[in-house]
Design an enzyme around this catalytic site. Sequence first.
Site, mmCIF file in Angstrom:
data_model
loop_
_atom_site.group_PDB
_atom_site.id
_atom_site.type_symbol
_atom_site.label_atom_id
_atom_site.label_comp_id
_atom_site.label_asym_id
_atom_site.label_seq_id
_atom_site.Cartn_x
_atom_site.Cartn_y
_atom_site.Cartn_z
ATOM 1 N N ASP A 53 6.664 7.458 5.411
ATOM 2 C CA ASP A 53 7.802 7.433 4.511
ATOM 3 C C ASP A 53 8.163 8.984 4.880
ATOM 4 O O ASP A 53 8.501 9.215 5.630
ATOM 5 C CB ASP A 53 6.521 7.253 3.465
ATOM 6 C CG ASP A 53 6.761 6.752 2.293
ATOM 7 O OD1 ASP A 53 7.546 8.053 1.566
ATOM 8 O OD2 ASP A 53 7.071 5.621 1.932
ATOM 9 N N ALA A 93 0.987 -1.235 0.017
ATOM 10 C CA ALA A 93 -0.004 0.004 -0.251
ATOM 11 C C ALA A 93 0.895 1.227 -0.172
ATOM 12 O O ALA A 93 1.844 1.288 0.539
ATOM 13 C CB ALA A 93 -1.400 -0.539 1.549
ATOM 14 N N LYS A 94 0.115 2.492 -0.644
ATOM 15 C CA LYS A 94 0.735 3.267 -0.323
ATOM 16 C C LYS A 94 0.234 4.311 -0.407
ATOM 17 O O LYS A 94 -0.785 4.657 -0.383
ATOM 18 C CB LYS A 94 1.652 3.835 -1.371
ATOM 19 C CG LYS A 94 2.970 5.171 -1.270
ATOM 20 C CD LYS A 94 3.901 4.896 -0.360
ATOM 21 C CE LYS A 94 4.835 3.443 -0.583
ATOM 22 N NZ LYS A 94 5.882 4.030 0.249
ATOM 23 N N GLY A 95 0.671 5.567 0.738
ATOM 24 C CA GLY A 95 -0.464 7.220 0.888
ATOM 25 C C GLY A 95 0.120 8.099 0.527
ATOM 26 O O GLY A 95 1.251 7.779 1.133
#
Length: 414
Positions: free
Chosen positions: A146, A105-107
Amino acid sequence: MRASGLNWQGLMEQLQQALPHCEVTDQSLAYFKYPRRTVSLNLPVRMDDGSVRMFRAYRTVHSTSRGPSLGGVRLRAGVSAHECEVLAAIMTLKAAVADLPLGGAKGGIDVDPESISEHERQGLIRRYTSELVEFIGHHEDILAPDVGSDEQAMAWILDAYAENTGETTSGVVVGKPIPLGGSYGTKDARGRSAALVTGQVLEQAGRSLRRARAAVYGFGSVGRTAAQTLAAQGALVVAVSDQGGATYASGGLDIADLSAHRERTGSVRGHATDITLDELTELDVDVLLLAYDYGAIHAGNAHAVRADYVVEATNRAVLPEAERFLKDNGVTVIPDLIASLGGLVVNYLEWVQDASNFFWTEEEIEGAIDVRVNAALDEVLTFARTRRTDLRTAAYVVALNRLHDATVMRGVYP
């Protein structure tokens, strides 16, 4: 240059090189080519001057075929849904290479974190979490630090999630402060493992890090730890950079003294001989370790790289068009799927500890990281050697085969 190279086309082109070696089907490939979901958000935040400002934000879950998704939340000006989708897919591959029961996943939130106050940043992070509360969870989608976010941001996420759900669920977020269920080793895992992987790849090629010349692009927490670990293995770290510029010493930098200098002045500049970022990437060194963000090496500067080994200590630090050029010129790229694996492994270990409410010592954590990173590296190196592929292709094959197995076993619902 950076943004144009971070796209699905480049990812798929590299994927195609791995397919002749894979046991995949059209069905399992379709699951990889299309993210499970991307959520787009508009976040209203009351600023310190009393005004309300709207921020664009995203969260992509790429895959849950092998387990709940896990990925970072980046605060960066210009971040897009497309960027999150590509980076989420890379996280899926990385988890599969390490044989972890996780997906990717990544946001991201479109903001320059330096342009807002700490109070405004807290409001933004909490609003982001509140808008996603129905989509995230320790068995669904796990958030992590991140670019632009840190352990304090993870603490705010944990608290905002608890306020919205009425219960504290530590495993919804990793990279937390230790008093809130965080893990030892989080800050050092990525940089340390990147340096150790580099040493093992060189050893496999009949070379040694001892007296090898290394340059580190990016002297944040990852780059600093990588530089310290490289130096501890006998390498001469001759140059490092940060957002303020770069510094160079032909006989090697004193990393402890450099770190103290940066703490005092805010930059590595002025410690030794100042050079530009371009000059750092052009140095005649054995190892160029990239620890900043994606796209440090791109089509515009790949021709000037003189290092024998380029190490992706952060995701997508070498763009596909640049990697083709480097490969043709005999440069070995140690890809993010193995070079930056330590960060994902320690996040997984924190998630496991939170689920069991049993926490390991720092020595136990470092040992567990090394075991998993070394196992993944050995598998990739063995495949690359026996099938005569580059390391990225080998890592893709290992990952895609595991994703294929999970997809086929689960089948298609309904």
